[in-house]
Design an enzyme around this catalytic site. Sequence first.
Site, short mmCIF file in Angstrom:
data_model
loop_
_atom_site.label_atom_id
_atom_site.label_comp_id
_atom_site.label_asym_id
_atom_site.label_seq_id
_atom_site.Cartn_x
_atom_site.Cartn_y
_atom_site.Cartn_z
N HIS A 404 5.70 3.79 -7.22
CA HIS A 404 5.46 2.61 -8.06
C HIS A 404 5.38 1.33 -7.24
CE1 HIS A 404 4.86 0.75 -11.79
NE2 HIS A 404 5.91 1.17 -12.48
N ASP A 408 0.49 1.02 -9.97
CA ASP A 408 0.99 0.55 -11.26
C ASP A 408 0.89 1.66 -12.30
OD1 ASP A 408 1.50 -1.98 -10.24
OD2 ASP A 408 -0.51 -2.73 -10.75
#
Length: 433
Positions: A404, A408
Amino acid sequence: MSKEVKVPTLGESVTEATVGEWLKKPGDPVSVDEPIASLETDKVAVEVPSPVNGVMGEQKVAVGETVEVGALLATIEDDVAAGESTSVEPREAAAPAEQAPAPASTASDERKDDGTLEDTAPAQAKVHDPEATQTLSPAVRRAVLEHGVDPSTIKGTGKDGRLTKEDVLAAAAEAKAAPAPSSSAPAPSPSPAPAPAATGERREERVKMTRMRQTIAKRLKSAQDTAALLTTFNDVDMTAVIEAREKFKDTFAKKHDIKLGFMSFFAKAACLALKDIPSVNAQIEGDEIVYFDYVDISVAVSAPNGLVVPVVRDADRKSFAQIEKDIADFGKRAKDGTLTMEDMKGGTFTISNGGVFGGLMSTPIINPPQSAVLGLHRIEDRPVVRDGEIVIRPMMYIALSYDHRLIDGREAVTALKTIKEAIEDPMRMLIDL
């Protein structure tokens, strides 16, 4: 005259290895380039060949010891010296037999490997030693002991005919399935019954982790500690792919000499997604992001010593047939233990198929320094709604674990959705949608 055998160059940045097993014992004849030992590195097992013809001499290190590149492993004696050393031992061993010969009715002549004859008697039959005829890995040795099978009666499917754990398990299953001997058959000679195992007995076994397993543990834990891991899920209707395989499998196999599997479909679908979402095919190096304009897919393959991830290079430019051939070759060489460092090097994205083991759903861990991994699972019929009606479809859960820090949630979900759509409508892969 003896020839030294040293630890060869193991690959880029690899300076040491662990002695996994000796493939030859002192006194065994060896030919030039014939493997005499197997070394375990962080990624693969490397076989050490004999530099000359001769006879295996002294083993300088034991199994499990760590050795560096250039260290002395063993010696190879020339044929003349070996012949002199082996010509005395059989005569010394035969001396007691000459002093007290066994009756002809109870003894037989057995020819040794070196050509001499040895007297054997049924009353003093030798206990079978599996390691006397072949070298067994720790996993195979444990399987032999657990299932009580005779390894000399099993045909090995590994490298150079060596036994694998799967060979032992298959032989054990076959033995259990075999029908009991007929009551009309002559009864075997009585033998002492084995002592019954103590009820409630609890055992422990300590086995040192292989170098590969240690590396796997360190890398996976490092991935958890370093990356911001997250997993997104979706499910895929496999109807279209299954129908395509069924329709073209015979023609495909005839033309390309390889079976049409699911992995090539998912590899090509992943290539579409990675081209559309470049961050899923990127990685972090320091404070920079490296984007790749090619797709090198690491394919998780089960090997005897653990999971390995050889790389299908330029998967985005390869045909279905070539991808299937590459994966089949990796699977075979992983089982034989002949994968090289170069096979594992690189990779921009990973596909792991837990479905072959029956897994329904999982959260795979990324393969650093990559930023994403696609997890495949088993196919099972489930009720789904199509056009307002409940129907049965072959469904598969798919998972995308990602870093992450770089990817995204919107990008991850979009990439997985692209893979889903390409699998449910394979025509998209042909017209690049």
